[in-house]
Design an enzyme around this catalytic site. Structure first.
Site, PDB file in Angstrom:
ATOM      1  N   HIS A  64       0.823  -1.216   0.000  1.00  0.00           N
ATOM      2  CA  HIS A  64       0.000   0.000   0.000  1.00  0.00           C
ATOM      3  C   HIS A  64       0.855   1.264   0.000  1.00  0.00           C
ATOM      4  O   HIS A  64       0.350   2.341  -0.292  1.00  0.00           O
ATOM      5  CB  HIS A  64      -0.984  -0.010   1.182  1.00  0.00           C
ATOM      6  CG  HIS A  64      -0.407   0.354   2.508  1.00  0.00           C
ATOM      7  ND1 HIS A  64      -0.059  -0.581   3.470  1.00  0.00           N
ATOM      8  CD2 HIS A  64      -0.144   1.556   3.064  1.00  0.00           C
ATOM      9  CE1 HIS A  64       0.386   0.033   4.539  1.00  0.00           C
ATOM     10  NE2 HIS A  64       0.355   1.332   4.319  1.00  0.00           N
ATOM     11  N   ASP A  94       0.298  -7.411   1.501  1.00  0.00           N
ATOM     12  CA  ASP A  94       0.771  -6.036   1.719  1.00  0.00           C
ATOM     13  C   ASP A  94       2.299  -5.943   1.732  1.00  0.00           C
ATOM     14  O   ASP A  94       2.884  -5.191   2.501  1.00  0.00           O
ATOM     15  CB  ASP A  94       0.200  -5.442   3.012  1.00  0.00           C
ATOM     16  CG  ASP A  94       0.246  -3.911   3.008  1.00  0.00           C
ATOM     17  OD1 ASP A  94       0.350  -3.332   1.910  1.00  0.00           O
ATOM     18  OD2 ASP A  94       0.197  -3.303   4.098  1.00  0.00           O
ATOM     19  N   SER A 170       4.633   2.593   7.949  1.00  0.00           N
ATOM     20  CA  SER A 170       4.272   1.476   7.081  1.00  0.00           C
ATOM     21  C   SER A 170       5.430   1.064   6.184  1.00  0.00           C
ATOM     22  O   SER A 170       6.036   1.897   5.503  1.00  0.00           O
ATOM     23  CB  SER A 170       3.069   1.848   6.203  1.00  0.00           C
ATOM     24  OG  SER A 170       1.907   1.990   6.972  1.00  0.00           O
TER      25      SER A 170
END
Length: 320
Positions: A64, A94, A170
């Protein structure tokens, strides 16, 4: 004597604190130089983190974080930046892999997440909210969690930690005191404190290996859409499957493996190769790349009658 004991315990507390601090600092010194900032070229608004696993610029991050971009900007801890080519991205887990056009002075090593224990030190390194190369520390709070990916697929074996994470972390590494990466930070729960999640390093290792070899993660495909339904007790007994739920086929794709094997809309799949299916997630877990080309024996129920059908899985078609 009481005062002496207090002094003794006080000294021990100081020693323990120093040992903890030393463990965290050593891990950060080892992995920190491998951590990068990842952002879309020409778009400074969105960014995340990543880390190099080879000196020649292989960088692991979140799917992402790279989104649909073919290239990203990779900024290293020394301030130098370079372009990175997205080699592959797997939204189902992911995880993405980027090839940076430059060399890293240090690399991070993916550890064995099966050896993790609750309570062990967990260190997050990344770029939260634009504050570059921030370090937070906590512990592994829980193991074996599951989390939905953006595609709706269930990511298994997710690591829960209380190390403080924020947007921008992230794709960054979750690190053990040994300096091995034990997870890739991927999600936080908005409004919660001390609850964050990382994709286990073993999952990341598998995805990276698949992308390097094939450019994508191969998964088996049988060509159905399905949902989870209750399995009546009498049917469970008839099929010798110990489960309260199973998988019902909503639609069979024309000329797919399931169609060619004779599966039909409305069939209930109770097991594959004798392994009970309690829901659609079980089906997805079973359809891994090593099942491609294999003949799988489906235990099905059709009009209350149990039967066995052999389906040969094929590679999942690439998204267009």
């Amino acid at each position: 004597m009481g005062e002496a004991a207090h002094d003794l315990y006080g000294d021990n507390d100081a020693l323990l604190l120093d040992a903890y601090s030393q463990s965290v600092s050593d891990a950060v010194d080892l992995v920190g130089p491998a951590v990068a900032r990842i952002e879309h070229v020409g778009n400074k608004a969105g960014h995340g983190s990543g880390f190099a696993i080879s000196p020649d610029g292989l960088v692991v991050t979140n799917s992402h974080v790279v989104g649909t971009a073919r290239t990203v900007r990779v900024t290293m801890p020394d301030g130098g930046s370079t372009e990175g080519r997205v080699l592959g991205s797997d939204p189902d887990t992911d995880i993405a892999l980027v090839r940076a056009d430059g060399r890293f002075a240090s690399v991070a090593r993916l550890g064995d997440s099966k050896k993790l224990r609750r309570g062990q030190i967990a260190i997050a390194i990344g770029n939260p909210l634009g504050f570059e190369w921030t370090v937070t520390a906590g512990v592994v709070s829980a193991l074996g969690r599951s989390m939905r990916s953006a595609t709706g697929r269930l990511i298994d074996d997710v690591v829960q930690t209380d190390a403080a994470l924020n947007p921008g972390n992230s794709g960054g590494p979750l690190v053990a005191s040994s300096g091995e990466v034990i997870g890739i930070n991927t999600a936080i729960i908005l409004g919660a404190q001390g609850i964050a999640f990382a994709v286990a390093s073993n999952t990341a290792s598998h995805v990276v290996s698949e992308i390097i070899r094939h450019g994508r993660v191969r998964r088996a495909f049988i060509g159905i859409s399905a949902d989870t339904v209750a399995l009546p007790r009498r049917v469970a007994l008839a099929t010798q499957i110990i489960s309260d739920t199973a998988v019902r086929i909503r639609k069979v794709e024309p000329d797919g493996p399931a169609d060619r094997a004779g599966l039909r809309d409305g069939d209930v799949i109770a097991a594959i190769d004798g392994r009970a299916l309690t829901g659609v997630d079980d089906l997805l877990r079973l359809l891994t790349g090593d099942r491609i080309g294999q003949a799988l024996v489906f235990t099905i129920i059709r009009r209350s009658v149990a039967d066995k059908v052999t389906v040969t899985a094929q590679p999942r078609p690439e998204m267009t």
